[in-house]
Write an enzyme that holds these catalytic residues in place. Structure first.
Site, PDB file in Angstrom:
ATOM      1  CE  LYS A  56      -3.896   2.021   2.608  1.00  8.08           C
ATOM      2  NZ  LYS A  56      -4.818   1.773   3.752  1.00  8.08           N
ATOM      3  CB  SER A  63      -7.922   3.637   2.268  1.00 11.69           C
ATOM      4  OG  SER A  63      -7.131   3.145   3.361  1.00 11.69           O
ATOM      5  CB  SER A 120      -8.415   0.749   5.392  1.00  9.92           C
ATOM      6  OG  SER A 120      -9.004   2.018   5.464  1.00  9.92           O
TER       7      SER A 120
END
Length: 519
Positions: A60, A136, A160
């Protein structure tokens, strides 16, 4: 010695073919090559004996890597932050033989939906590119489905990891808060931020988590069945406040039957802590997020994306007394949930109330659910894993949560369920070649001119110069945020963690829709 090239080349080939349509990578590392370190090439040294040898990794875009400085998917970032160094989690995974292939797309600074106005790829759902992959940790989930990498590294502050796992049909592991160090990971809300893993299967995610957490054994002791396991289901909460789609409800009922078939005893459990913790988690996220990013919002407002700035700025208006109250509620709620889990191995719910929304459906994009955020509020471990598909072929997800520190036992229960299903083995068809649906961001709740004026004055006092034209977008959002304060119960003077009121009956009226705060 294990040749890492096969997996790496397969992932790069998939990325070459598919990433333009999927938007998985924010920054791809080049093929292995000699030369200066930190020049963009993945570091591939390996002994051939590590527990993750040859496993390819999507990281990420909030984690530092030797290859690249993370941007946080934002124009506002420190371009020298942790330059040339790995985050602790990345370093441990790399030392075990994993090969990072790139930084994956995400919500801006790990919050909210993508803003197409920013100069970053928009992540797309691998089952239908017209749809949102969840956030996310969007790219870390989406890239797994078409084989761009084997394991995704993500963060979970309010869902997330688990939300994109649910919407993309993969497995997401949010461990106990603090199990994996966050050093080298750009912060959002430190008391909530949790590093975890995503993979196609529980076992792959668990092995990577074990390495990132520096467990003494590389993985849990797996089960062959669920005899003796007790699973709680918050039936009343799901019925009155879950807002589950009919397809999600049917798939969840089938998942419970699968658990029973393997020997688990499924019992009903109450969740009076539900909405107090839902409110406390959102208040904490906003207040701590503003503390992290407030200086940037004050000086570089227009360089942030619209979803991020209009959401996080509200944290600057939350009174300190409300934030402190929210922390007492979190402690009270954690004590109550520990009691709920006493004698239970897990609490089961859907991970998300339905399937992935279309990008051109702003109402769907604005959906917020307590299902994942409840466990973020208290820092308990939770696993999201596939439990079926709707008639259109879109994934649905089961969530299993446990008491803090029971991560290995929880993963073993999740794996036993998964070993008797084939949902995680399903694959989507070829991606369409047409132009995908545009991103239509949710609009702010309506508000009166006086409310907008008062909000503008409050923001100016906080030092945030919000243009008048934007106030209308989130003045109504502030009114909804203020409503959250009313969900925080008075905690007895004996302090958090007491028995008083922990079993009180709680009204399960729908919570306010807080739009982009789910992430």
């Amino acid at each position: 010695m294990v040749d890492i090239s096969t997996r790496g080349e397969r992932g790069r080939f998939s990325a070459d073919r598919l990433d333009e349509r999927l938007g998985v990578f924010a920054h791809r590392f080049d093929a292995p090559q000699t030369g200066e370190p930190h020049a963009g090439a993945p570091h591939t040294e390996t002994t051939g004996t590590g527990p993750l040898d040859g496993v390819t990794l999507g990281v990420k875009d909030v984690f530092a890597t030797r290859e690249a400085v993370p941007t946080g998917h934002s124009k506002v970032h420190d371009a020298d932050w942790h330059r040339g160094r790995d985050a602790v989690a990345v370093r441990r995974l790399r030392a075990a033989g994993a090969v990072p292939l790139g930084l994956t797309t995400a919500g801006e600074h790990a919050l909210g939906r993508p803003d197409p106005a920013l100069p970053f790829p928009v992540p797309r759902n691998p089952w239908d590119p017209d749809r949102y992959p969840g956030g996310s940790s969007s790219g870390s989930a989406a890239g797994l489905v078409h084989g761009l990498f084997d394991v995704g590294l993500g963060t979970d502050t309010g869902g997330s990891i688990r939300i994109p796992a649910a919407l993309c049909g993969v497995t997401g592991v949010k461990p106990t808060h603090g199990l994996v160090p966050t050093t080298g990971c750009r912060p959002l809300a430190p008391s909530l931020d949790t590093v975890g893993t995503l993979a196609r299967t529980v076992r792959d995610g668990a092995r990577a988590l074990g390495v990132a957490a520096a467990w003494d054994a590389p993985e849990p002791e797996w089960r062959t069945g669920l005899d003796g396991v007790r699973v709680g289901v918050p039936d009343r909460a799901l019925e009155e406040a879950g807002q589950l789609s009919p397809d999600c409800r049917d798939a969840f009922d089938t998942a419970l039957e699968r658990l029973r078939d393997q020997g688990a005893k499924v019992v009903s459990v109450e969740l009076p802590e539900l909405y107090p913790l839902f409110a406390a988690q959102l208040i904490t996220l906003l207040a701590e997020g503003f503390d992290t990013h407030g200086a940037g919002l004050r000086t570089r407002w227009d360089q942030y994306g619209r979803p991020f700035r209009r959401t996080l700025v509200l944290g600057g208006l939350i009174p300190a007394s409300v934030y402190v109250h929210a922390q007492r509620v979190r402690a009270w709620g954690a004590a109550g949930l520990r009691r709920r889990l006493d004698g239970l191995d897990a609490i089961a719910t859907p991970t998300w109330p339905g399937v992935a929304p279309r990008y051109d459906d702003p109402a769907g994009l604005g959906t917020v659910s307590w299902l994942p955020s409840l466990w973020s509020a208290v820092g308990f471990p939770a696993v999201a894993l596939p439990m079926g598909f709707d008639p259109a072929g879109l994934p649905l997800s089961l969530q299993l949560a446990g008491a803090p520190g029971t991560d290995r036992a929880l993963l073993a229960v999740a794996d036993a369920y998964q070993q008797h299903t084939d949902w995680h083995l399903r694959a989507p068809g070829p991606l369409p070649t047409g132009r995908p649906a545009p991103v239509v961001l949710p609009q702010g709740a309506p508000s009166e001119p006086d409310t907008q004026r008062q909000l503008g004055e409050a923001l100016r006092r906080a030092g945030v110069p919000v243009p008048e034209a934007e106030l209308a977008e989130f003045a109504g959002q502030w009114q909804l945020t203020e409503m959250l304060f009313g969900f925080l119960p008075d905690i007895p003077d004996a302090g958090p963690g007491t028995d008083a009121d922990a079993d009180a009956d709680t009204d399960l009226a729908p919570a306010p829709d807080t739009d982009d705060t789910q992430h």
